[in-house]
Design an enzyme around this catalytic site. Structure first.
Site, PDB file in Angstrom:
ATOM      1  N   CYS A  13       0.865  -1.181   0.000  1.00 25.37           N
ATOM      2  CA  CYS A  13       0.000   0.000   0.000  1.00 25.37           C
ATOM      3  C   CYS A  13       0.901   1.230   0.000  1.00 25.37           C
ATOM      4  CB  CYS A  13      -0.987  -0.004   1.172  1.00 25.37           C
ATOM      5  SG  CYS A  13      -0.246   0.179   2.802  1.00 25.37           S
ATOM      6  N   ASN A  16       2.564   1.476   4.056  1.00 25.32           N
ATOM      7  CA  ASN A  16       2.909   0.228   4.729  1.00 25.32           C
ATOM      8  C   ASN A  16       2.690   0.301   6.238  1.00 25.32           C
ATOM      9  OD1 ASN A  16       5.842  -1.892   5.138  1.00 25.32           O
ATOM     10  ND2 ASN A  16       3.761  -2.525   4.733  1.00 25.32           N
ATOM     11  N   CYS A  18      -0.973   0.729   7.282  1.00 21.45           N
ATOM     12  CA  CYS A  18      -2.403   0.446   7.462  1.00 21.45           C
ATOM     13  C   CYS A  18      -2.809  -0.830   6.723  1.00 21.45           C
ATOM     14  CB  CYS A  18      -3.265   1.610   6.988  1.00 21.45           C
ATOM     15  SG  CYS A  18      -3.060   3.133   7.933  1.00 21.45           S
ATOM     16  N   ARG A  19      -3.077  -0.702   5.445  1.00 18.01           N
ATOM     17  CA  ARG A  19      -3.653  -1.809   4.679  1.00 18.01           C
ATOM     18  C   ARG A  19      -2.717  -2.989   4.479  1.00 18.01           C
ATOM     19  NH1 ARG A  19      -5.315   1.791  -0.312  1.00 18.01           N
ATOM     20  NH2 ARG A  19      -3.337   2.739   0.336  1.00 18.01           N
ATOM     21  N   SER A  20      -1.505  -2.739   3.997  1.00 13.55           N
ATOM     22  CA  SER A  20      -0.628  -3.870   3.681  1.00 13.55           C
ATOM     23  C   SER A  20      -0.182  -4.672   4.903  1.00 13.55           C
ATOM     24  CB  SER A  20       0.553  -3.443   2.802  1.00 13.55           C
ATOM     25  OG  SER A  20       1.319  -2.424   3.400  1.00 13.55           O
ATOM     26  N   ASP A 130      -7.833   3.348   1.636  1.00 17.74           N
ATOM     27  CA  ASP A 130      -6.925   3.725   2.717  1.00 17.74           C
ATOM     28  C   ASP A 130      -7.727   4.249   3.904  1.00 17.74           C
ATOM     29  OD1 ASP A 130      -4.860   4.601   4.326  1.00 17.74           O
ATOM     30  OD2 ASP A 130      -3.797   5.639   2.706  1.00 17.74           O
TER      31      ASP A 130
END
Length: 158
Positions: A13, A16, A18-20, A130
């Site tokens: 993401c 690196n 939050c999402r990933s 995000d």
């Protein structure tokens, strides 16, 4: 190069944090519970340099704790080597995809298949938004999307 017989997935993401790292943690737990974690190399990274060295966002960590998903990660940026060493690079949105495809073109021996993690979503929600400027509910939604996508991805690649 990846060890023979070992599959590999890099979740990406923007920052690196939050999402990933959520996707990485979810996938690692699923692979562990499925008894195949030793057959996978699993990591996550950022397209940007914004958060290098930082831990995951505290809201993401709290979300993972609520779901009993272990999460240990320090943000890093995608490297040229990642395109040679990972079989799959799974990103969260069109901006990540564009950045990664551009970077892949500059790597001679790129072997990674770059695609949206959301392309595996049985509910067809291709973009994992995000949650950084959002609420705890936005982190929960990311978690739920990652669960669906990672489950489908693991089923297709085990």
């Amino acid at each position: 190069m990846a060890e023979s017989g070992v599959r590999s997935a890099l979740f990406v993401c923007l920052g690196n944090i939050c999402r990933s790292p959520i996707a990485e943690a979810v996938f690692r737990k699923m692979a562990t519970e499925g008894g195949v974690v030793d057959k996978w190399r699993i990591d996550s990274a950022a397209t940007s340099t914004y958060e290098i060295g930082n831990p995951p966002d505290h809201r993401g960590q709290a979300c993972m704790k609520r779901h009993d998903v272990p999460m240990r990660h320090v943000a890093r940026q995608v490297t040229k080597e990642d395109f040679m060493n990972f079989e799959y690079i799974l990103c969260m949105d069109e901006s990540n995809l564009s950045d990664l495809n551009r970077k892949a073109k500059s790597v001679k021996n790129s072997r990674a298949k770059v695609e949206l993690l959301g392309s595996y979503d049985p509910q067809k929600q291709r973009i994992i938004k995000d949650p950084y400027y959002g609420s705890d509910e936005d982190f929960e939604k990311v978690y739920e999307q990652c669960v669906r996508c990672c489950k489908a991805f693991l089923e297709q690649n085990s």
